[in-house]
Design a protein around this motif. Sequence first.
Motif, PDB file in Angstrom:
ATOM      1  N   LYS A 174       0.893  -1.194  -0.188  1.00 20.15           N
ATOM      2  CA  LYS A 174       0.010   0.015   0.125  1.00 20.15           C
ATOM      3  C   LYS A 174       0.706   1.278  -0.061  1.00 20.15           C
ATOM      4  CE  LYS A 174      -4.026  -1.786   2.170  1.00 20.15           C
ATOM      5  NZ  LYS A 174      -5.100  -1.785   2.945  1.00 20.15           N
ATOM      6  N   ALA A 175       1.783   1.105   0.806  1.00 24.36           N
ATOM      7  CA  ALA A 175       2.729   2.661   0.686  1.00 24.36           C
ATOM      8  C   ALA A 175       3.562   2.417  -0.481  1.00 24.36           C
ATOM      9  CB  ALA A 175       3.861   2.370   2.107  1.00 24.36           C
ATOM     10  N   ILE A 176       4.152   1.462  -1.320  1.00 27.79           N
ATOM     11  CA  ILE A 176       4.531   1.396  -2.343  1.00 27.79           C
ATOM     12  C   ILE A 176       3.591   1.980  -3.320  1.00 27.79           C
ATOM     13  CG2 ILE A 176       5.587   0.144  -4.210  1.00 27.79           C
ATOM     14  CD1 ILE A 176       6.644  -1.628  -2.051  1.00 27.79           C
ATOM     15  N   ALA A 177       2.559   1.410  -3.224  1.00 28.88           N
ATOM     16  CA  ALA A 177       1.318   1.975  -4.449  1.00 28.88           C
ATOM     17  C   ALA A 177       1.148   3.606  -4.256  1.00 28.88           C
ATOM     18  CB  ALA A 177       0.162   1.190  -4.332  1.00 28.88           C
ATOM     19  N   ALA A 178       1.250   3.983  -3.156  1.00 30.75           N
ATOM     20  CA  ALA A 178       0.983   5.363  -2.793  1.00 30.75           C
ATOM     21  C   ALA A 178       2.148   6.210  -3.233  1.00 30.75           C
ATOM     22  CB  ALA A 178       0.761   5.777  -1.220  1.00 30.75           C
ATOM     23  N   LEU A 179       3.210   5.774  -3.010  1.00 26.63           N
ATOM     24  CA  LEU A 179       4.417   6.624  -3.328  1.00 26.63           C
ATOM     25  C   LEU A 179       4.510   6.403  -5.054  1.00 26.63           C
ATOM     26  CD1 LEU A 179       7.163   5.231  -0.840  1.00 26.63           C
ATOM     27  CD2 LEU A 179       6.054   7.624  -0.983  1.00 26.63           C
ATOM     28  N   GLN A 180       4.083   5.304  -5.602  1.00 23.57           N
ATOM     29  CA  GLN A 180       4.053   5.258  -7.097  1.00 23.57           C
ATOM     30  C   GLN A 180       3.182   6.328  -7.800  1.00 23.57           C
ATOM     31  OE1 GLN A 180       3.665   1.096  -7.484  1.00 23.57           O
ATOM     32  NE2 GLN A 180       5.881   0.722  -8.011  1.00 23.57           N
ATOM     33  N   GLN A 181       2.112   6.404  -6.989  1.00 25.91           N
ATOM     34  CA  GLN A 181       1.061   7.115  -7.547  1.00 25.91           C
ATOM     35  C   GLN A 181       1.601   8.855  -7.245  1.00 25.91           C
ATOM     36  OE1 GLN A 181      -2.690   7.210  -5.334  1.00 25.91           O
ATOM     37  NE2 GLN A 181      -3.840   7.768  -6.898  1.00 25.91           N
ATOM     38  N   ARG A 182       2.110   9.106  -6.322  1.00 28.93           N
ATOM     39  CA  ARG A 182       2.798  10.533  -6.187  1.00 28.93           C
ATOM     40  C   ARG A 182       3.690  10.742  -6.907  1.00 28.93           C
ATOM     41  NH1 ARG A 182       2.318  15.567  -5.139  1.00 28.93           N
ATOM     42  NH2 ARG A 182       4.326  16.421  -4.212  1.00 28.93           N
ATOM     43  N   LEU A 183       4.641   9.661  -7.272  1.00 29.44           N
ATOM     44  CA  LEU A 183       5.875   9.838  -8.372  1.00 29.44           C
ATOM     45  C   LEU A 183       4.948  10.154  -9.828  1.00 29.44           C
ATOM     46  CD1 LEU A 183       8.750   9.512  -9.220  1.00 29.44           C
ATOM     47  CD2 LEU A 183       8.409   7.075  -9.653  1.00 29.44           C
ATOM     48  N   ALA A 184       3.930   9.389  -9.958  1.00 33.02           N
ATOM     49  CA  ALA A 184       3.453   9.780 -11.328  1.00 33.02           C
ATOM     50  C   ALA A 184       2.676  10.983 -11.573  1.00 33.02           C
ATOM     51  CB  ALA A 184       2.275   8.728 -11.652  1.00 33.02           C
ATOM     52  N   SER A 185       2.283  11.436 -10.538  1.00 32.63           N
ATOM     53  CA  SER A 185       1.653  12.843 -10.524  1.00 32.63           C
ATOM     54  C   SER A 185       3.000  14.200 -10.555  1.00 32.63           C
ATOM     55  CB  SER A 185       1.170  13.325  -8.914  1.00 32.63           C
ATOM     56  OG  SER A 185       0.556  14.526  -8.869  1.00 32.63           O
ATOM     57  N   LEU A 186       3.974  13.829  -9.949  1.00 35.59           N
ATOM     58  CA  LEU A 186       5.277  14.587  -9.835  1.00 35.59           C
ATOM     59  C   LEU A 186       5.795  14.716 -11.355  1.00 35.59           C
ATOM     60  CD1 LEU A 186       7.057  14.059  -6.419  1.00 35.59           C
ATOM     61  CD2 LEU A 186       5.677  16.036  -7.199  1.00 35.59           C
ATOM     62  N   GLU A 187       5.849  13.654 -11.724  1.00 31.35           N
ATOM     63  CA  GLU A 187       6.381  13.212 -13.284  1.00 31.35           C
ATOM     64  C   GLU A 187       5.619  14.153 -14.263  1.00 31.35           C
ATOM     65  OE1 GLU A 187       9.209   9.084 -12.974  1.00 31.35           O
ATOM     66  OE2 GLU A 187       6.876   9.040 -13.547  1.00 31.35           O
ATOM     67  N   GLU A 188       4.399  14.093 -13.959  1.00 33.03           N
ATOM     68  CA  GLU A 188       3.360  14.810 -14.883  1.00 33.03           C
ATOM     69  C   GLU A 188       3.491  16.264 -14.756  1.00 33.03           C
ATOM     70  OE1 GLU A 188      -1.481  15.359 -15.332  1.00 33.03           O
ATOM     71  OE2 GLU A 188      -0.669  13.213 -14.812  1.00 33.03           O
ATOM     72  N   GLN A 189       3.551  16.841 -13.350  1.00 31.56           N
ATOM     73  CA  GLN A 189       3.930  18.126 -12.969  1.00 31.56           C
ATOM     74  C   GLN A 189       5.133  18.480 -13.979  1.00 31.56           C
ATOM     75  OE1 GLN A 189       3.600  18.559  -8.820  1.00 31.56           O
ATOM     76  NE2 GLN A 189       1.336  18.181  -8.911  1.00 31.56           N
ATOM     77  N   LEU A 190       6.046  17.746 -13.457  1.00 33.52           N
ATOM     78  CA  LEU A 190       7.379  18.171 -14.260  1.00 33.52           C
ATOM     79  C   LEU A 190       7.312  18.319 -15.776  1.00 33.52           C
ATOM     80  CD1 LEU A 190      10.617  18.476 -13.844  1.00 33.52           C
ATOM     81  CD2 LEU A 190      10.992  16.023 -14.266  1.00 33.52           C
ATOM     82  N   GLN A 191       6.708  17.363 -16.535  1.00 32.51           N
ATOM     83  CA  GLN A 191       6.665  17.519 -17.880  1.00 32.51           C
ATOM     84  C   GLN A 191       5.923  18.878 -18.140  1.00 32.51           C
ATOM     85  OE1 GLN A 191       4.213  14.246 -19.325  1.00 32.51           O
ATOM     86  NE2 GLN A 191       4.984  14.679 -21.626  1.00 32.51           N
ATOM     87  N   GLN A 192       4.957  19.135 -17.521  1.00 33.47           N
ATOM     88  CA  GLN A 192       4.187  20.514 -17.827  1.00 33.47           C
ATOM     89  C   GLN A 192       4.996  21.732 -17.358  1.00 33.47           C
ATOM     90  OE1 GLN A 192       1.304  20.769 -19.222  1.00 33.47           O
ATOM     91  NE2 GLN A 192       1.178  18.619 -19.555  1.00 33.47           N
TER      92      GLN A 192
END
Length: 86
Positions: free
Chosen positions: A52-70
């Motif tokens: 669950k912790a790993i999944a939450a961190l992966q979700q946060r990572l995906a969000s940060l990567e999307e923000q970085l791309q923008q």
Amino acid sequence: MTAEAVATESPCAMMRREAKSSREDIERRRKAISHLRSEIIRLQGQADPDQKAIAALQQRLASLEEQLQQEELSLDTLEQVISENC
């Protein structure tokens, strides 16, 4: 920056200041992404990883990567405007 300095700042100077600020934000976001990836790898390497912790961190990572791309796209656009107009 003081209000007076902003009022007398040229449009080109303002855009350059914004570009510099954006580059700094992008660098901070890249460091946060790197730290998050390291944390995910560390958790995955545990004997009984908390999925669950790993999944939450992966979700946060995906969000940060999307923000970085923008942010990178916005900076690229701003730098094009600067190079064409200043």
